[in-house]
Design an enzyme around this catalytic site. Structure first.
Site, PDB file in Angstrom:
ATOM      1  N   HIS A 194      -3.685   6.656   2.585  1.00  0.00           N
ATOM      2  CA  HIS A 194      -4.039   5.328   2.099  1.00  0.00           C
ATOM      3  C   HIS A 194      -5.462   5.020   2.559  1.00  0.00           C
ATOM      4  O   HIS A 194      -5.854   5.359   3.670  1.00  0.00           O
ATOM      5  CB  HIS A 194      -3.064   4.281   2.628  1.00  0.00           C
ATOM      6  CG  HIS A 194      -3.440   2.908   2.190  1.00  0.00           C
ATOM      7  ND1 HIS A 194      -3.724   2.617   0.879  1.00  0.00           N
ATOM      8  CD2 HIS A 194      -3.626   1.759   2.874  1.00  0.00           C
ATOM      9  CE1 HIS A 194      -4.059   1.354   0.786  1.00  0.00           C
ATOM     10  NE2 HIS A 194      -4.015   0.801   1.980  1.00  0.00           N
TER      11      HIS A 194
ATOM     12  N   ASN B 166      -9.914  -0.705  -0.412  1.00  0.00           N
ATOM     13  CA  ASN B 166      -8.454  -0.607  -0.348  1.00  0.00           C
ATOM     14  C   ASN B 166      -7.868  -1.152  -1.657  1.00  0.00           C
ATOM     15  O   ASN B 166      -8.030  -2.333  -1.961  1.00  0.00           O
ATOM     16  CB  ASN B 166      -7.975  -1.426   0.859  1.00  0.00           C
ATOM     17  CG  ASN B 166      -6.468  -1.455   1.023  1.00  0.00           C
ATOM     18  OD1 ASN B 166      -5.731  -1.029   0.145  1.00  0.00           O
ATOM     19  ND2 ASN B 166      -6.018  -1.991   2.143  1.00  0.00           N
TER      20      ASN B 166
ATOM     21  N   CYS C 233       0.819  -1.228   0.000  1.00  0.00           N
ATOM     22  CA  CYS C 233       0.000   0.000   0.000  1.00  0.00           C
ATOM     23  C   CYS C 233       0.847   1.271   0.000  1.00  0.00           C
ATOM     24  O   CYS C 233       0.351   2.347  -0.314  1.00  0.00           O
ATOM     25  CB  CYS C 233      -0.933   0.009   1.201  1.00  0.00           C
ATOM     26  SG  CYS C 233      -1.926  -1.478   1.325  1.00  0.00           S
TER      27      CYS C 233
HETATM   28  N1  ACO Z   1     -18.419  -9.561   8.241  1.00  0.00           N
HETATM   29  C1  ACO Z   1     -18.853  -9.839   9.471  1.00  0.00           C
HETATM   30  N2  ACO Z   1     -18.033 -10.141  10.484  1.00  0.00           N
HETATM   31  C2  ACO Z   1     -16.701 -10.127  10.234  1.00  0.00           C
HETATM   32  C3  ACO Z   1     -16.191  -9.836   8.974  1.00  0.00           C
HETATM   33  C4  ACO Z   1     -17.099  -9.554   7.944  1.00  0.00           C
HETATM   34  N3  ACO Z   1     -16.701  -9.255   6.699  1.00  0.00           N
HETATM   35  N4  ACO Z   1     -14.848  -9.904   9.023  1.00  0.00           N
HETATM   36  C5  ACO Z   1     -14.519 -10.225  10.292  1.00  0.00           C
HETATM   37  N5  ACO Z   1     -15.651 -10.377  11.029  1.00  0.00           N
HETATM   38  C6  ACO Z   1     -15.763 -10.705  12.430  1.00  0.00           C
HETATM   39  C7  ACO Z   1     -14.544 -11.407  12.953  1.00  0.00           C
HETATM   40  O1  ACO Z   1     -14.642 -12.802  12.715  1.00  0.00           O
HETATM   41  C8  ACO Z   1     -14.591 -11.088  14.422  1.00  0.00           C
HETATM   42  O2  ACO Z   1     -15.475 -11.965  15.045  1.00  0.00           O
HETATM   43  P1  ACO Z   1     -15.109 -12.593  16.477  1.00  0.00           P
HETATM   44  O3  ACO Z   1     -15.002 -11.393  17.400  1.00  0.00           O
HETATM   45  O4  ACO Z   1     -16.273 -13.450  16.741  1.00  0.00           O
HETATM   46  O5  ACO Z   1     -13.806 -13.299  16.295  1.00  0.00           O
HETATM   47  C9  ACO Z   1     -15.236  -9.713  14.457  1.00  0.00           C
HETATM   48  O6  ACO Z   1     -15.864  -9.515  13.185  1.00  0.00           O
HETATM   49  C10 ACO Z   1     -14.276  -8.572  14.712  1.00  0.00           C
HETATM   50  O7  ACO Z   1     -13.111  -8.751  13.940  1.00  0.00           O
HETATM   51  P2  ACO Z   1     -11.884  -7.755  14.055  1.00  0.00           P
HETATM   52  O8  ACO Z   1     -10.807  -8.272  13.183  1.00  0.00           O
HETATM   53  O9  ACO Z   1     -11.563  -7.456  15.462  1.00  0.00           O
HETATM   54  O10 ACO Z   1     -12.528  -6.421  13.433  1.00  0.00           O
HETATM   55  P3  ACO Z   1     -11.884  -5.001  13.347  1.00  0.00           P
HETATM   56  O11 ACO Z   1     -12.750  -4.035  13.986  1.00  0.00           O
HETATM   57  O12 ACO Z   1     -10.421  -4.998  13.712  1.00  0.00           O
HETATM   58  O13 ACO Z   1     -11.961  -4.728  11.770  1.00  0.00           O
HETATM   59  C11 ACO Z   1     -10.531  -4.781   9.833  1.00  0.00           C
HETATM   60  C12 ACO Z   1     -11.288  -5.602  10.867  1.00  0.00           C
HETATM   61  C13 ACO Z   1     -11.537  -3.985   9.045  1.00  0.00           C
HETATM   62  C14 ACO Z   1      -9.775  -5.731   8.927  1.00  0.00           C
HETATM   63  C15 ACO Z   1      -9.555  -3.819  10.550  1.00  0.00           C
HETATM   64  O14 ACO Z   1      -8.827  -4.516  11.522  1.00  0.00           O
HETATM   65  C16 ACO Z   1      -8.591  -3.144   9.601  1.00  0.00           C
HETATM   66  O15 ACO Z   1      -8.959  -2.270   8.845  1.00  0.00           O
HETATM   67  N6  ACO Z   1      -7.284  -3.484   9.654  1.00  0.00           N
HETATM   68  C17 ACO Z   1      -6.244  -2.812   8.901  1.00  0.00           C
HETATM   69  C18 ACO Z   1      -6.184  -3.217   7.466  1.00  0.00           C
HETATM   70  C19 ACO Z   1      -5.091  -2.426   6.764  1.00  0.00           C
HETATM   71  O16 ACO Z   1      -4.847  -1.283   7.063  1.00  0.00           O
HETATM   72  N7  ACO Z   1      -4.366  -3.044   5.854  1.00  0.00           N
HETATM   73  C20 ACO Z   1      -3.259  -2.296   5.299  1.00  0.00           C
HETATM   74  C21 ACO Z   1      -2.729  -2.678   4.136  1.00  0.00           C
HETATM   75  S1  ACO Z   1      -3.294  -4.025   3.203  1.00  0.00           S
HETATM   76  C22 ACO Z   1      -1.969  -4.329   2.137  1.00  0.00           C
HETATM   77  O17 ACO Z   1      -0.867  -3.914   2.352  1.00  0.00           O
HETATM   78  C23 ACO Z   1      -2.198  -5.143   0.926  1.00  0.00           C
END
Ligand code: ACO
Length: 341
Positions: A268, A298, A128
């Protein structure tokens, strides 16, 4: 004569040129995949995706539309905008984690598509953060006078490495490309300063494990779904807020700029909550951040490049304004770039 005196006196090293962004372009595939569409594919909901990420829809490239097609379309628009002919391009840098194939490099494939016969070509992979790495590398070729016209393309077909059975990742990404033409500037305008970084100790947090020298493609890697992007989202999230904030503040400091000097921040586009966290930490109101993640998700390296092109076309800033780009991604890599438009 000391070594440093000898270096300054070298007639083959001219004084450094400023590199200005002379034109930008972007290209998005036409197919829209909405949160409602994803509800039919995995156990998720529009409510979850919107509240956790801010994403409403993303673009998905067609089966016969590769990263080089997206990149070439964006590149041609950037060249037109800059008033530069393809045959005048000296160098093409393509930032991507989704090359058409492991080799040859996608920049060469873009070269062929746009007719930039004279250009040297290579790919650069910083996920990214790739567009910021590409701009900084391109800037250095312009600064030394080695090249007059550098085309930086950030192009991604993330849908090709998306595990459509993994709700943790498949709702987050989209396809697209952005491009910028760098030229020497006779004025003070242009790229002021970039701060780039990486922490390989956290490489395991985002990766595509299969298909490289560690796990060459095999029936086993396919069965283990190793040819798809894997991410530990929650861990990445924490590092993203901190890494982007620190890179932004460090770049402002080294550029001699204050947060209030910045007209527009091009972040980003991974998650609106990450951007809100960065806005809080660096003390810049959210309204100054350009956001398009609700429309595209993203797009890895392409996100900042497309944001720059769209924000410029929407008149979010004008010539002479100060901008800040900031990004974070697999590596883990991060970076920020300050420039005067
Ligand atoms: N729909 C419904 N529920 C979901 C989904 C979905 N699509 N995806 C995950 N869940 C669930 C999980 O299973 C979890 O359930 P559990 O608590 O029973 O285990 C719950 O939702 C919460 O999951 P978290 O991972 O804690 O959710 P979070 O609030 O952290 O959001 C996310 C997840 C959106 C991925 C976030 O962590 C994020 O944006 N991370 C950063 C991503 C990023 O910046 N990437 C950078 C670069 S990518 C690259 O370089 C190619």
């Amino acid at each position: 004569m000391s070594a440093s005196e000898a270096k300054t006196a070298n007639p083959f090293i001219p004084s450094l040129n400023n590199a200005v962004i002379a034109g930008t372009g972007s290209h998005l595939p036409s197919r829209v995949l909405s949160n409602a569409d994803l509800e039919k594919m995995v156990e998720t909901s529009d409510e979850w995706i919107t509240s956790r990420t801010g994403i409403k829809e993303r673009r998905i490239a067609a089966a016969d539309e590769y990263t080089s097609h997206l990149g070439a379309a964006a590149a041609l628009k950037a060249l037109t905008e800059a008033g530069v002919k393809a045959e005048d391009v000296d160098l093409i840098i393509c930032a991507t984690i989704t090359p058409d194939m492991p080799f040859p490099n996608t920049a060469s494939l873009i070269q062929e598509k746009i007719g930039a016969r004279r250009a040297a070509c290579f790919d650069l992979e910083a996920a990214c953060t790739g567009f910021l790495y590409g701009l900084e590398v391109g800037r250095q070729f312009i600064a030394t006078g080695a090249h007059q016209t550098v085309l930086v393309v950030a192009a991604e077909k993330i849908s090709a490495i998306t595990d459509w059975k993994d709700r943790n990742t498949c709702v987050l990404f989209g396809d697209g490309a952005g491009a910028a033409v760098l030229r020497p500037s006779a004025t003070a305008r242009g790229i002021i300063r970039s701060c780039l970084g990486s922490n390989g100790a956290l490489a395991h947090l985002i990766s595509m494990p299969g298909g490289g020298s560690q796990h060459p493609a095999s029936l086993e890697t396919v069965n283990n779904r190793e040819h798809f992007l894997k991410m530990q989202g929650r861990e990445v999230y924490k590092h993203a807020v901190l890494g982007m904030s620190q890179a932004a503040l460090h770049t402002l400091q080294l550029s001699g700029l204050k947060a209030e000097d910045i007209t527009c921040i091009l972040p980003h586009q991974a998650n609106v909550r990450i951007i809100e966290g960065v806005a809080d930490r660096i003390g810049v109101p959210l309204e100054k951040f350009y956001l398009n993640l609700h429309r595209y998700g993203n797009m890895s390296a392409a996100s900042v490049a497309i944001a720059m092109d769209e924000a410029a076309r929407e008149g979010r800033f004008k010539r002479g304004d100060f901008l800040l780009m900031v990004a974070f991604g697999a590596g883990l890599t991060w970076g920020a770039t300050a420039l005067q438009w």
